[in-house]
Each structure stands twice: as C-alpha cells, then as structure tokens.
Design a protein around this motif. Structure first.
Motif, PDB file in Angstrom:
ATOM      1  N   TYR A  90       9.649 -32.702 -45.220  1.00 17.69           N
ATOM      2  CA  TYR A  90      10.862 -32.896 -45.827  1.00 17.69           C
ATOM      3  C   TYR A  90      11.910 -32.384 -45.371  1.00 17.69           C
ATOM      4  N   ILE A  91      11.637 -31.111 -44.877  1.00 20.15           N
ATOM      5  CA  ILE A  91      12.890 -30.280 -44.206  1.00 20.15           C
ATOM      6  C   ILE A  91      13.267 -31.099 -42.900  1.00 20.15           C
ATOM      7  N   VAL A  92      12.339 -31.454 -41.988  1.00 23.33           N
ATOM      8  CA  VAL A  92      12.640 -32.247 -40.863  1.00 23.33           C
ATOM      9  C   VAL A  92      13.443 -33.281 -41.325  1.00 23.33           C
ATOM     10  N   ALA A  93      12.856 -34.220 -42.174  1.00 23.56           N
ATOM     11  CA  ALA A  93      13.802 -35.387 -42.688  1.00 23.56           C
ATOM     12  C   ALA A  93      15.138 -34.884 -43.047  1.00 23.56           C
ATOM     13  N   LYS A  94      15.420 -33.779 -43.792  1.00 26.95           N
ATOM     14  CA  LYS A  94      16.562 -33.321 -44.066  1.00 26.95           C
ATOM     15  C   LYS A  94      17.438 -32.886 -42.846  1.00 26.95           C
ATOM     16  N   ILE A  95      16.914 -32.312 -41.776  1.00 29.46           N
ATOM     17  CA  ILE A  95      17.492 -31.996 -40.936  1.00 29.46           C
ATOM     18  C   ILE A  95      18.135 -33.390 -40.177  1.00 29.46           C
ATOM     19  N   LEU A  96      17.338 -34.217 -39.819  1.00 26.77           N
ATOM     20  CA  LEU A  96      17.797 -35.548 -39.337  1.00 26.77           C
ATOM     21  C   LEU A  96      18.832 -36.265 -40.226  1.00 26.77           C
ATOM     22  N   TYR A 134       2.686 -26.484 -40.680  1.00 23.07           N
ATOM     23  CA  TYR A 134       3.982 -27.141 -41.363  1.00 23.07           C
ATOM     24  C   TYR A 134       3.689 -28.503 -41.444  1.00 23.07           C
ATOM     25  N   PHE A 135       2.459 -29.125 -40.791  1.00 23.44           N
ATOM     26  CA  PHE A 135       2.629 -30.561 -40.758  1.00 23.44           C
ATOM     27  C   PHE A 135       1.349 -31.209 -40.988  1.00 23.44           C
ATOM     28  N   VAL A 136       0.416 -30.382 -41.678  1.00 19.44           N
ATOM     29  CA  VAL A 136      -0.955 -30.631 -42.248  1.00 19.44           C
ATOM     30  C   VAL A 136      -1.125 -30.534 -43.834  1.00 19.44           C
ATOM     31  N   ARG A 137      -1.585 -31.493 -44.534  1.00 17.21           N
ATOM     32  CA  ARG A 137      -1.583 -31.487 -45.888  1.00 17.21           C
ATOM     33  C   ARG A 137      -2.450 -30.280 -46.368  1.00 17.21           C
ATOM     34  N   ASN A 138      -1.994 -29.602 -47.427  1.00 17.05           N
ATOM     35  CA  ASN A 138      -2.728 -28.603 -47.983  1.00 17.05           C
ATOM     36  C   ASN A 138      -2.970 -27.577 -47.130  1.00 17.05           C
ATOM     37  N   LYS A 139      -2.297 -27.174 -46.155  1.00 12.05           N
ATOM     38  CA  LYS A 139      -2.363 -26.155 -45.288  1.00 12.05           C
ATOM     39  C   LYS A 139      -1.198 -25.145 -45.332  1.00 12.05           C
ATOM     40  N   HIS A 140      -0.285 -25.239 -46.285  1.00 10.83           N
ATOM     41  CA  HIS A 140       0.919 -24.362 -46.547  1.00 10.83           C
ATOM     42  C   HIS A 140       0.576 -23.012 -46.406  1.00 10.83           C
ATOM     43  N   ASP A 141       1.558 -22.123 -45.905  1.00  8.54           N
ATOM     44  CA  ASP A 141       1.599 -20.806 -45.984  1.00  8.54           C
ATOM     45  C   ASP A 141       2.749 -20.230 -46.738  1.00  8.54           C
ATOM     46  N   ILE A 142       2.412 -19.623 -47.837  1.00  2.87           N
ATOM     47  CA  ILE A 142       3.365 -19.155 -48.685  1.00  2.87           C
ATOM     48  C   ILE A 142       4.576 -18.130 -47.937  1.00  2.87           C
ATOM     49  N   GLN A 152      17.762 -22.564 -43.294  1.00  2.00           N
ATOM     50  CA  GLN A 152      16.801 -23.110 -42.549  1.00  2.00           C
ATOM     51  C   GLN A 152      16.620 -22.583 -41.019  1.00  2.00           C
ATOM     52  N   LEU A 153      17.388 -21.818 -40.770  1.00  2.00           N
ATOM     53  CA  LEU A 153      17.826 -21.315 -39.257  1.00  2.00           C
ATOM     54  C   LEU A 153      16.541 -20.986 -38.262  1.00  2.00           C
ATOM     55  N   GLU A 154      15.628 -20.222 -38.966  1.00  4.78           N
ATOM     56  CA  GLU A 154      14.346 -20.185 -38.131  1.00  4.78           C
ATOM     57  C   GLU A 154      13.290 -21.516 -37.943  1.00  4.78           C
ATOM     58  N   PHE A 155      13.237 -22.357 -38.886  1.00  2.83           N
ATOM     59  CA  PHE A 155      12.604 -23.396 -38.779  1.00  2.83           C
ATOM     60  C   PHE A 155      13.342 -24.265 -37.839  1.00  2.83           C
ATOM     61  N   TYR A 156      14.542 -24.469 -38.179  1.00  2.00           N
ATOM     62  CA  TYR A 156      15.754 -25.331 -37.315  1.00  2.00           C
ATOM     63  C   TYR A 156      15.146 -24.883 -35.867  1.00  2.00           C
ATOM     64  N   LYS A 157      15.328 -23.767 -35.378  1.00  2.00           N
ATOM     65  CA  LYS A 157      15.046 -23.460 -33.924  1.00  2.00           C
ATOM     66  C   LYS A 157      13.585 -23.622 -33.552  1.00  2.00           C
ATOM     67  N   TYR A 158      12.682 -23.739 -34.467  1.00  2.00           N
ATOM     68  CA  TYR A 158      11.385 -24.092 -34.182  1.00  2.00           C
ATOM     69  C   TYR A 158      11.413 -25.445 -33.888  1.00  2.00           C
ATOM     70  N   TYR A 159      12.053 -26.321 -34.683  1.00  2.00           N
ATOM     71  CA  TYR A 159      11.695 -27.761 -34.609  1.00  2.00           C
ATOM     72  C   TYR A 159      12.404 -28.237 -33.255  1.00  2.00           C
ATOM     73  N   ARG A 160      13.984 -27.819 -33.142  1.00  2.00           N
ATOM     74  CA  ARG A 160      14.801 -28.156 -31.968  1.00  2.00           C
ATOM     75  C   ARG A 160      14.375 -27.842 -30.792  1.00  2.00           C
ATOM     76  N   THR A 161      13.606 -26.813 -30.601  1.00  2.00           N
ATOM     77  CA  THR A 161      12.998 -26.368 -29.327  1.00  2.00           C
ATOM     78  C   THR A 161      11.758 -26.976 -29.048  1.00  2.00           C
ATOM     79  N   GLY A 162      11.271 -27.870 -29.915  1.00  2.00           N
ATOM     80  CA  GLY A 162       9.877 -28.637 -29.404  1.00  2.00           C
ATOM     81  C   GLY A 162       8.597 -27.666 -29.733  1.00  2.00           C
ATOM     82  N   SER A 163       8.847 -26.663 -30.460  1.00  2.00           N
ATOM     83  CA  SER A 163       7.793 -25.751 -30.723  1.00  2.00           C
ATOM     84  C   SER A 163       6.601 -26.421 -31.477  1.00  2.00           C
TER      85      SER A 163
END
Length: 255
Positions: free
Chosen positions: A137-143, A108-116, A90-101
C-alpha cells in the motif's frame, strides 16, 4: 465540476477491477516467492495507486474553499504539504523503493512476513492479509502522490499565470554555467529561508525568476529536489562549495 465527475466514474471502474483481482489472488498460489514479490511490489500498487489518486482528487475538488486567489492558493499548498509530510514519514522506505533495492523484499512484499521493526503502518493490521503485504500500500501511495503532486502543481500554476506575467525581468546577458542541480539547490535554499517577499514567494515564482535571470530551463526541479533530499551524504553540497569559495575569496583579498 469536471474533475469530480471523472473521479467518481474512475473510482467505480477501479473498485470493480480491484475486487476482481482480489478474488483471483486470494485463491491463487504463486509458483514461488519471487512471483509473489513481483505482484505485490509492482502489479497491485499500479491499480491501488489509481484508486488513491482519484479518491484524493475527488476530496480536493469537493473541499475547495470559496474565495479569492489567496484562499485557494493557501488550500492547495496545504494539500501539497500533506504529500511532503508523507514523504518525510516514509523517507527510509522511499529511498529503498526509488533506488531499486531488493534486500528486504521478502519482508516488505510477501504476505504474513511483516517485521514489526520496519515502521509498519497501523492500516496494515486492519487489512485482509490474504491480499496485502506490509508495504504494498505504501508503494501505491508513493505512486499516487506523484500524480497528486502534478495535479496540485498544475492548479497552482494556473493561479500563478497572471502573477508571473507581472514579473518584469529584462533580458539577461548572464548564463548559468553550473549544473541545474546546483542552481535548484540554491533556489530551494532561498525559498526555505523565507527572505523573499517576507516568506510569501512561491517556489515556482523564484525558480522562474532564476530561469529568466540566467537563461536556463530548470525542468522538473521538484523531482530534482527529491533526488537532492535522498543523497546519502552532502545534501547541501553546492551551498557548502559556495561557502568554501567565498572564504577562499575573502582570504585572497586579505593577502
């Protein structure tokens, strides 16, 4: 086993709380997309991360092998490596989340708006999409992994106390005058090389040795190492500088 009982009780409480939150959320209409993002990016993961944490602690404690220090150390290090594999995946998303992007929050965080195309977990397709987004869930997993890492490190530290006491390092007159980050980069380079104790030296023991040798407190070096790993460029910046310094010194000796 105290940790097992604590985990069991905590899981029961958290499950009840999450069930209540879910019932309210699926019937709640957020005033705007921003509020929905805030809930799934920050609020829900705080609760789910505790669920993941206590569930994992329960598993770790109940699966501990019987045996001596070596067997237990191997088991704990294996669990620690699982966390690192998740980080790598999850390195790319980890960087996104940790850098406050925020530029992909609407996906990522709106229901039914996923991008495959955004590295979706198979787990997402099995969840109730009324109460889940593609990455909450991935954010929860990081925490949760942050907390699990601390737990495992504490367990390893307990095993290492006696070993550390046997390390005889005379009081040094040498002081590290560079940055902590630079020394941590060097410590991890030596650890990764496997050249110390035939690849059997724990990172904590190597770090402690350098701390004593150079009269410095490296603090939370694992967290610092994570920051080194997600550098946009120059992940081995200090090692590259060392190489350049040595080459310059060699060249000066040839003159």
């Amino acid at each position: 086993m105290l940790q097992v009982h604590i985990s069991q009780e905590a899981l029961e409480v958290i499950l009840n709380v999450l069930d209540d939150i879910k019932k309210k959320t699926v019937h709640h209409k957020f005033e705007n997309q921003y509020d929905e993002i805030l809930f799934f990016k920050y609020t829900k993961p705080k609760f789910v991360s505790k669920l993941i944490y206590y569930n994992q602690i329960y598993k770790i404690e109940t699966r501990k092998p019987y045996g001596g220090e070596r067997v237990l150390r191997k088991y704990l290090l294996k669990e620690l490596n699982k966390l690192k594999r998740f980080f790598d995946d999850q390195l790319e998303f980890y960087k996104y989340y940790r850098t406050g992007s925020t530029y992909l929050d609407h996906k990522y965080f709106v229901r039914n708006k996923h991008d495959i195309k955004l590295n979706l977990s198979t787990r997402y397709f099995e969840t109730d999409h009324r109460f889940s987004t593609s990455h909450d869930y991935i954010v929860a997993k990081i925490l949760a992994n942050d907390l699990i890492e601390v737990f495992l490190e504490d367990q390893l530290h307990g095993l290492e106390r006696d070993e550390i006491k046997t390390v005889k390092i005379p009081k040094s007159k040498m002081n590290w005058t560079g940055s902590k980050t630079a020394l941590i980069e060097l410590v991890y380079a030596l650890y990764a090389s496997g050249y110390i104790n035939n690849n059997n030296a724990d990172i904590k023991l190597i770090a402690l040795t350098f701390e004593k040798m150079f009269n410095i407190d490296l603090g939370d070096y694992y967290r610092n190492f994570l920051a080194i790993r997600i550098r946009k460029k120059g992940r081995t910046q200090f090692l590259q500088e060392l190489q350049e310094d040595l080459i310059r010194y060699m060249d000066s000796q040839d003159e």
